[in-house]
Design a protein around this motif. Structure first.
Motif, PDB file in Angstrom:
ATOM      1  N   ASP A  28       0.876  -1.341  -0.029  1.00 44.92           N
ATOM      2  CA  ASP A  28      -0.089   0.127   0.066  1.00 44.92           C
ATOM      3  C   ASP A  28       0.915   1.296  -0.095  1.00 44.92           C
ATOM      4  O   ASP A  28       0.388   2.185  -0.790  1.00 44.92           O
ATOM      5  CB  ASP A  28      -1.090  -0.027   1.030  1.00 44.92           C
ATOM      6  CG  ASP A  28      -2.111  -0.963   1.018  1.00 44.92           C
ATOM      7  OD1 ASP A  28      -2.589  -1.370  -0.047  1.00 44.92           O
ATOM      8  OD2 ASP A  28      -2.644  -1.309   2.074  1.00 44.92           O
ATOM      9  N   THR A  29       1.987   1.293   0.603  1.00 44.54           N
ATOM     10  CA  THR A  29       2.813   2.244   0.692  1.00 44.54           C
ATOM     11  C   THR A  29       3.312   2.547  -0.752  1.00 44.54           C
ATOM     12  O   THR A  29       3.365   3.748  -1.151  1.00 44.54           O
ATOM     13  CB  THR A  29       4.082   2.110   1.788  1.00 44.54           C
ATOM     14  OG1 THR A  29       3.595   1.763   3.038  1.00 44.54           O
ATOM     15  CG2 THR A  29       5.177   3.286   1.553  1.00 44.54           C
ATOM     16  N   GLU A  30       3.752   1.779  -1.544  1.00 42.80           N
ATOM     17  CA  GLU A  30       4.231   1.956  -2.671  1.00 42.80           C
ATOM     18  C   GLU A  30       3.155   2.452  -3.604  1.00 42.80           C
ATOM     19  O   GLU A  30       3.216   3.415  -4.638  1.00 42.80           O
ATOM     20  CB  GLU A  30       4.721   0.501  -3.457  1.00 42.80           C
ATOM     21  CG  GLU A  30       5.721  -0.001  -2.608  1.00 42.80           C
ATOM     22  CD  GLU A  30       7.150   0.935  -2.623  1.00 42.80           C
ATOM     23  OE1 GLU A  30       7.558   1.617  -3.642  1.00 42.80           O
ATOM     24  OE2 GLU A  30       7.831   1.229  -1.522  1.00 42.80           O
ATOM     25  N   ASP A  31       1.856   1.714  -3.446  1.00 42.48           N
ATOM     26  CA  ASP A  31       0.661   2.330  -4.307  1.00 42.48           C
ATOM     27  C   ASP A  31       0.602   3.829  -3.952  1.00 42.48           C
ATOM     28  O   ASP A  31       0.361   4.407  -4.833  1.00 42.48           O
ATOM     29  CB  ASP A  31      -0.420   1.662  -4.025  1.00 42.48           C
ATOM     30  CG  ASP A  31      -0.375  -0.003  -4.598  1.00 42.48           C
ATOM     31  OD1 ASP A  31       0.559  -0.167  -5.436  1.00 42.48           O
ATOM     32  OD2 ASP A  31      -1.094  -0.700  -4.330  1.00 42.48           O
ATOM     33  N   PHE A  32       0.561   4.346  -2.746  1.00 38.74           N
ATOM     34  CA  PHE A  32       0.102   5.667  -2.509  1.00 38.74           C
ATOM     35  C   PHE A  32       1.166   6.622  -2.664  1.00 38.74           C
ATOM     36  O   PHE A  32       0.734   7.581  -3.325  1.00 38.74           O
ATOM     37  CB  PHE A  32      -0.334   5.603  -0.870  1.00 38.74           C
ATOM     38  CG  PHE A  32      -1.663   4.759  -0.423  1.00 38.74           C
ATOM     39  CD1 PHE A  32      -2.504   4.250  -1.558  1.00 38.74           C
ATOM     40  CD2 PHE A  32      -1.612   4.537   0.824  1.00 38.74           C
ATOM     41  CE1 PHE A  32      -3.605   3.411  -0.809  1.00 38.74           C
ATOM     42  CE2 PHE A  32      -2.681   3.528   1.117  1.00 38.74           C
ATOM     43  CZ  PHE A  32      -3.623   3.237   0.314  1.00 38.74           C
ATOM     44  N   TYR A  57       5.289   8.781   4.535  1.00 36.31           N
ATOM     45  CA  TYR A  57       5.223   9.942   3.476  1.00 36.31           C
ATOM     46  C   TYR A  57       6.218  10.889   4.358  1.00 36.31           C
ATOM     47  O   TYR A  57       6.851  11.854   3.615  1.00 36.31           O
ATOM     48  CB  TYR A  57       3.982  10.561   3.741  1.00 36.31           C
ATOM     49  CG  TYR A  57       2.598   9.974   3.358  1.00 36.31           C
ATOM     50  CD1 TYR A  57       3.025   8.833   2.112  1.00 36.31           C
ATOM     51  CD2 TYR A  57       1.420   9.870   3.661  1.00 36.31           C
ATOM     52  CE1 TYR A  57       1.823   8.254   1.803  1.00 36.31           C
ATOM     53  CE2 TYR A  57       0.330   9.452   3.294  1.00 36.31           C
ATOM     54  CZ  TYR A  57       0.575   8.226   2.125  1.00 36.31           C
ATOM     55  OH  TYR A  57      -0.496   7.762   1.693  1.00 36.31           O
ATOM     56  N   GLN A  58       6.678  11.067   5.863  1.00 36.29           N
ATOM     57  CA  GLN A  58       7.276  11.831   6.342  1.00 36.29           C
ATOM     58  C   GLN A  58       8.727  11.663   5.912  1.00 36.29           C
ATOM     59  O   GLN A  58       9.531  12.807   5.749  1.00 36.29           O
ATOM     60  CB  GLN A  58       7.166  11.597   7.863  1.00 36.29           C
ATOM     61  CG  GLN A  58       8.039  12.630   8.685  1.00 36.29           C
ATOM     62  CD  GLN A  58       7.599  13.787   8.498  1.00 36.29           C
ATOM     63  OE1 GLN A  58       6.501  14.323   9.130  1.00 36.29           O
ATOM     64  NE2 GLN A  58       8.282  14.773   7.855  1.00 36.29           N
ATOM     65  N   LEU A  59       8.925  10.338   5.768  1.00 41.77           N
ATOM     66  CA  LEU A  59      10.508  10.175   5.331  1.00 41.77           C
ATOM     67  C   LEU A  59      10.587  10.527   3.840  1.00 41.77           C
ATOM     68  O   LEU A  59      11.611  11.159   3.375  1.00 41.77           O
ATOM     69  CB  LEU A  59      10.683   8.470   5.512  1.00 41.77           C
ATOM     70  CG  LEU A  59      10.719   8.253   6.898  1.00 41.77           C
ATOM     71  CD1 LEU A  59      10.727   6.608   6.999  1.00 41.77           C
ATOM     72  CD2 LEU A  59      12.138   8.559   7.424  1.00 41.77           C
ATOM     73  N   GLU A  60       9.544  10.169   2.907  1.00 41.67           N
ATOM     74  CA  GLU A  60       9.962  10.496   1.570  1.00 41.67           C
ATOM     75  C   GLU A  60       9.716  12.136   1.213  1.00 41.67           C
ATOM     76  O   GLU A  60      10.411  12.445   0.316  1.00 41.67           O
ATOM     77  CB  GLU A  60       8.482   9.786   0.695  1.00 41.67           C
ATOM     78  CG  GLU A  60       8.791   9.766  -0.645  1.00 41.67           C
ATOM     79  CD  GLU A  60       9.742   8.884  -1.072  1.00 41.67           C
ATOM     80  OE1 GLU A  60      10.459   9.202  -2.405  1.00 41.67           O
ATOM     81  OE2 GLU A  60      10.235   7.938  -0.484  1.00 41.67           O
ATOM     82  N   VAL A  81       3.896  15.867   8.368  1.00 42.11           N
ATOM     83  CA  VAL A  81       3.153  15.076   8.076  1.00 42.11           C
ATOM     84  C   VAL A  81       2.268  14.773   9.357  1.00 42.11           C
ATOM     85  O   VAL A  81       2.792  14.418  10.411  1.00 42.11           O
ATOM     86  CB  VAL A  81       3.451  13.769   7.463  1.00 42.11           C
ATOM     87  CG1 VAL A  81       2.265  12.551   7.443  1.00 42.11           C
ATOM     88  CG2 VAL A  81       4.267  13.578   6.142  1.00 42.11           C
ATOM     89  N   ILE A  82       0.839  14.926   9.142  1.00 44.82           N
ATOM     90  CA  ILE A  82      -0.060  14.872  10.364  1.00 44.82           C
ATOM     91  C   ILE A  82      -0.915  13.448  10.217  1.00 44.82           C
ATOM     92  O   ILE A  82      -1.743  13.509   9.354  1.00 44.82           O
ATOM     93  CB  ILE A  82      -0.839  15.885  10.460  1.00 44.82           C
ATOM     94  CG1 ILE A  82      -0.040  17.467  10.957  1.00 44.82           C
ATOM     95  CG2 ILE A  82      -1.983  15.805  11.724  1.00 44.82           C
ATOM     96  CD1 ILE A  82      -0.930  18.594  10.925  1.00 44.82           C
ATOM     97  N   ALA A  83      -0.610  12.633  11.174  1.00 49.86           N
ATOM     98  CA  ALA A  83      -1.032  11.329  10.882  1.00 49.86           C
ATOM     99  C   ALA A  83      -2.437  11.369  11.754  1.00 49.86           C
ATOM    100  O   ALA A  83      -2.404  12.215  12.914  1.00 49.86           O
ATOM    101  CB  ALA A  83      -0.553  10.254  11.588  1.00 49.86           C
ATOM    102  N   ILE A 102       1.025  17.893   5.239  1.00 49.71           N
ATOM    103  CA  ILE A 102       0.504  16.612   4.609  1.00 49.71           C
ATOM    104  C   ILE A 102      -0.326  15.977   5.738  1.00 49.71           C
ATOM    105  O   ILE A 102       0.264  15.642   6.864  1.00 49.71           O
ATOM    106  CB  ILE A 102       1.398  15.616   3.947  1.00 49.71           C
ATOM    107  CG1 ILE A 102       2.156  16.221   2.902  1.00 49.71           C
ATOM    108  CG2 ILE A 102       0.366  14.217   3.475  1.00 49.71           C
ATOM    109  CD1 ILE A 102       3.257  15.181   2.382  1.00 49.71           C
ATOM    110  N   VAL A 103      -2.041  16.140   5.627  1.00 49.71           N
ATOM    111  CA  VAL A 103      -2.682  15.630   6.541  1.00 49.71           C
ATOM    112  C   VAL A 103      -3.191  14.217   6.128  1.00 49.71           C
ATOM    113  O   VAL A 103      -3.811  14.036   4.898  1.00 49.71           O
ATOM    114  CB  VAL A 103      -3.883  16.390   6.928  1.00 49.71           C
ATOM    115  CG1 VAL A 103      -4.869  15.666   8.029  1.00 49.71           C
ATOM    116  CG2 VAL A 103      -3.351  17.837   7.339  1.00 49.71           C
ATOM    117  N   ASP A 104      -2.997  13.174   6.554  1.00 53.62           N
ATOM    118  CA  ASP A 104      -3.301  11.772   6.348  1.00 53.62           C
ATOM    119  C   ASP A 104      -4.538  11.305   7.252  1.00 53.62           C
ATOM    120  O   ASP A 104      -4.555  11.178   8.347  1.00 53.62           O
ATOM    121  CB  ASP A 104      -2.115  10.834   6.627  1.00 53.62           C
ATOM    122  CG  ASP A 104      -2.314   9.237   6.147  1.00 53.62           C
ATOM    123  OD1 ASP A 104      -2.803   9.244   5.074  1.00 53.62           O
ATOM    124  OD2 ASP A 104      -2.172   8.518   7.123  1.00 53.62           O
TER     125      ASP A 104
END
Length: 165
Positions: free
Chosen positions: A17-21, A56-59, A65-67, A42-44
């Protein structure tokens, strides 16, 4: 559920899923890829265990990034086993502790060679433990509850309106 008990299981089950998203995000920004490397938010929504949001935070390290998730009303351990704020906070803290432990272990050995490839690859971790600790510290500090059924603007992130990437 057993799915969230072991960090390695989470890493394996969330990888596809990470790769897809990430692919969808890159495709959405293919006309302006530099925007993804600029400061912003980025709000997830509905982050579940938080693993993908942390990727996302790493990329996109310049972004915050707000989880987020919602509260799941249940008693005891059941609450921490469902995608909810309890699971999100617990899992992000576990990943942070895991990488802090690995960094401490790494620091006690010889200085590792710095990894230079910052593009994510399947079955490959291009991030140093220091980068992973920093990312998870940001994730723990910024996660919040967002009730997506409430009227907009959502109270927890209303200050970000118009500032998200």
């Amino acid at each position: 559920s057993d799915r969230y008990e072991k960090l390695e299981t989470i890493r394996k089950t969330e990888a596809a899923d990470t790769e897809d998203f990430l692919g969808c995000i890159e495709k959405a920004f293919e006309d302006s890829p530099d925007m993804l490397q600029e400061p912003g938010y980025i709000v997830d929504l509905g982050s579940g265990c938080g693993y993908i949001a942390a990727q996302y935070q790493l990329e996109f390290p310049e972004a915050i990034v707000i989880a987020s998730d919602v509260e799941y009303r249940a008693e005891g351990p059941e609450q921490e086993q469902h995608p909810s704020m309890a699971l999100l906070k617990k899992t992000l803290a576990r990943f942070l502790e895991d990488h802090q432990w690995k960094l401490k272990k790494e620091d006690s050995k010889a200085v590792p060679e710095k990894k230079t490839n910052k593009k994510r690859r399947k079955d490959d971790n291009p991030w140093t433990e220091d980068e992973l600790v920093t990312a998870y510290e940001k994730m723990v500090a910024n996660c919040c509850e967002i009730d997506v059924l409430a009227p907009c603007p959502w109270e927890a992130v209303k200050q970000l309106q118009g500032k998200c990437t």
